[in-house]
Each structure stands twice: as structure tokens, then as C-alpha cells.
Design a protein around this motif. Structure first.
Motif: not given
Ligand code: PGA
Length: 254
Positions: A94-98, A166-168, A230-235, A210-214, A8-12, A170-174
Motif C-alpha cells: 500500500g505504498h502511496s506510489e502504488r 505513516y507516510e504523508p 523509519v521507512l527511507v526512500g531516497g536516502a 516515512g517521507g524525506s527521512v535524511r 530502506g525502500n530502494w524503489k525502482m 506530500w512528504a515523500i520524495g519532496t
Molecule cells: P523518501 O521516500 O524518503 O524518498 O521521501 C519514502 C518512501 O517512499 O517510503
């Protein structure tokens, strides 16, 4: 086969008390799904509180970023040794946001991977293409470059300690998902590169998606043999949603 890894990546997001609530929920999910390794990556400000909340249990702590030096005049940065001191076992690198928002280059990512390994932290190395790169047919080229630079100079033993995510981009947070076929293809490609670089043991590597895993797509991801977690952001910011994702990986046939 290694247990699946759900990170779980809680980000900020969140205060310390929000973080402790999420951590308590994740602990409960982990107790019910012992075949899944659960890792939480809170913001730096909540690492100590989450470490305390996780003291009794199998959930492990990760940081979202690090600096490559052990100490020094680097205002605002956090060293691998400081993360170890807080109880971190993993660190996302190396997260794509970084890369996209904070200008991290492949070379910077490589320094961070090396520093993490030297300090005894396991890097979760994020790789992924943008939509434009995918449309231009450059997915494999981008991923191969990101991986090659990140692993440069590392021993085979060191490489085996790395988890690739592997986090495309275009699939992150979209809310957009890569298809299972797209994911399986890239995972196969990455596994092949790892095997070439670090030998046969690379079969034992865990490659995450990783990328919009729910909760509603976790079961099909868990059923895909090439997806080791999986690497999970929002969820991961909702106790129930994260627990449901952990359950999906706990229920998969091994
Ligand atoms: P997301 O983020 O699950 O909100 O798309 C994934 C991530 O940034 O690792």
C-alpha cells in the motif's frame, strides 16, 4: 520495547551490483548498531542477489509489492510464496506510489495484507494523507479508513504481525518534512486504533514514519518516543546516508 526498525525502500533503482554494494554497506551499519533492526527492500530483480549478500548478518529482506494469489495466470505479478522462496521476511504494502500511480485501492491493499500474512510475510502497511486531505482536515478520517479496510477480517494475532508506516503523501520524495508534532499526533492516533482493534498488546507495535527521512532529521525522529523506526526512500540509496540514519536509531535511549 522492540528494537527500532529502519527500512530502506530502494524503489525502482539500481542494477544487481549497485544493490549488492548498498546491501554490504547496510550489513556493516547493522553490525555496528545491533539494537536496530535493518530491513532492505530492493527491486524484485535484485532480491536474489541481495539475499545472497545478506546471508551472514541480521539485515532482513523485504519486497516492495506482491500479488495476493499464490500462483496463476497473472502476467507480470509476483506471489507471496515466490517472495518467501527468495528469502523475504517483510513486504511493503500500500505504498502511496502504488495507490496513486498504479490504482491500488484500499480493497486491493487489504487482499495483499491478508495474502502476505497467510504466507508468513510481515506486511509493512503504508498509510498517509495527501496535502489536500490534510488541508481539508481529513487526515484522521483518511488514515482511519485506510487502516480499517486493510485490517478487515484479520485476527488480533495477525494484526500484531503488521508494521504500520505513516507516510504523508506530500512528504515523500519532496524534501518536505512533516513536523514532529504532526507525526506524533498521527502515530498516537494509529496506535489508539490498533489498540481498539487488536487489544492492549498494540503498545508493542512498531509504527514507522516515512517521507524525506535524511541523516539531518533522523536524530530528532529517533528521539520521538512514538516513532518506532523509519521507512527511507531516497536516502537509502546512499551507503553513508543510510548508515547515518541507522546510527541515529542505534544511539537513541531505550
Ligand atoms: P523518501 O521516500 O524518503 O524518498 O521521501 C519514502 C518512501 O517512499 O517510503
Amino acid at each position: 520495547m522492540k528494537p527500532a526498525l529502519v527500512v530502506g525502500n530502494w524503489k525502482m533503482h539500481g542494477t544487481r551490483s549497485d544493490a549488492v554494494k548498498l546491501a554490504t554497506g547496510a550489513l556493516e551499519a547493522s553490525r555496528r548498531n545491533r539494537r536496530v533492526e535493518v530491513v532492505l527492500a530492493p527491486p524484485f530483480t535484485a532480491l536474489a542477489a541481495v539475499a545472497a549478500a545478506l546471508r551472514r548478518g541480521a539485515v532482513k529482506l523485504a519486497a516492495q509489492n506482491l500479488h495476493w494469489e499464490a500462483e496463476g495466470a497473472f502476467t507480470g505479478e509476483i506471489s507471496p510464496q515466490m517472495l518467501r522462496d527468495l528469502g523475504c521476511r517483510y513486504v511493503i504494502v500500500g505504498h502511496s506510489e502504488r495507490r496513486r500511480l498504479f490504482g491500488e485501492s484500499d480493497a486491493t491493499v487489504a487482499k495483499k495484507v491478508g495474502a502476505a500474512l497467510s504466507a508468513g510475510l510481515r506486511p509493512i502497511l503504508c498509510l498517509g494523507e495527501t496535502l489536500g486531505e490534510r488541508r481539508r482536515g481529513r487526515t484522521n478520517g483518511v488514515i482511519a479508513r485506510q487502516l480499517r479496510v486493510a485490517l478487515k477480517g484479520l485476527s488480533k494475532g495477525a494484526i500484531k504481525k503488521i508494521t504500520v508506516a505513516y507516510e504523508p503523501v506530500w512528504a515523500i520524495g519532496t524534501g518536505k518534512n512533516a513536523t514532529l508534532e504532526q507525526i506524533a499526533t498521527v502515530h498516537r492516533f494509529v496506535r489508539g486504533l490498533l489498540r481498539r482493534r487488536a487489544g492492549r498488546g498494540a503498545q508493542a507495535y512498531r509504527i514507522l514514519y516515512g517521507g524525506s527521512v535524511r541523516p539531518d532529521n533522523a536524530a530528532e525522529l529517533a528521539a520521538e518516543p512514538g516513532v518506532d523506526g523509519v521507512l527511507v526512500g531516497g536516502a537509502s540509496l546512499k551507503v553513508d546516508a543510510f548508515a547515518s540514519i541507522v546510527r541515529s536509531f542505534g544511539a537513541r535511549a531505550v
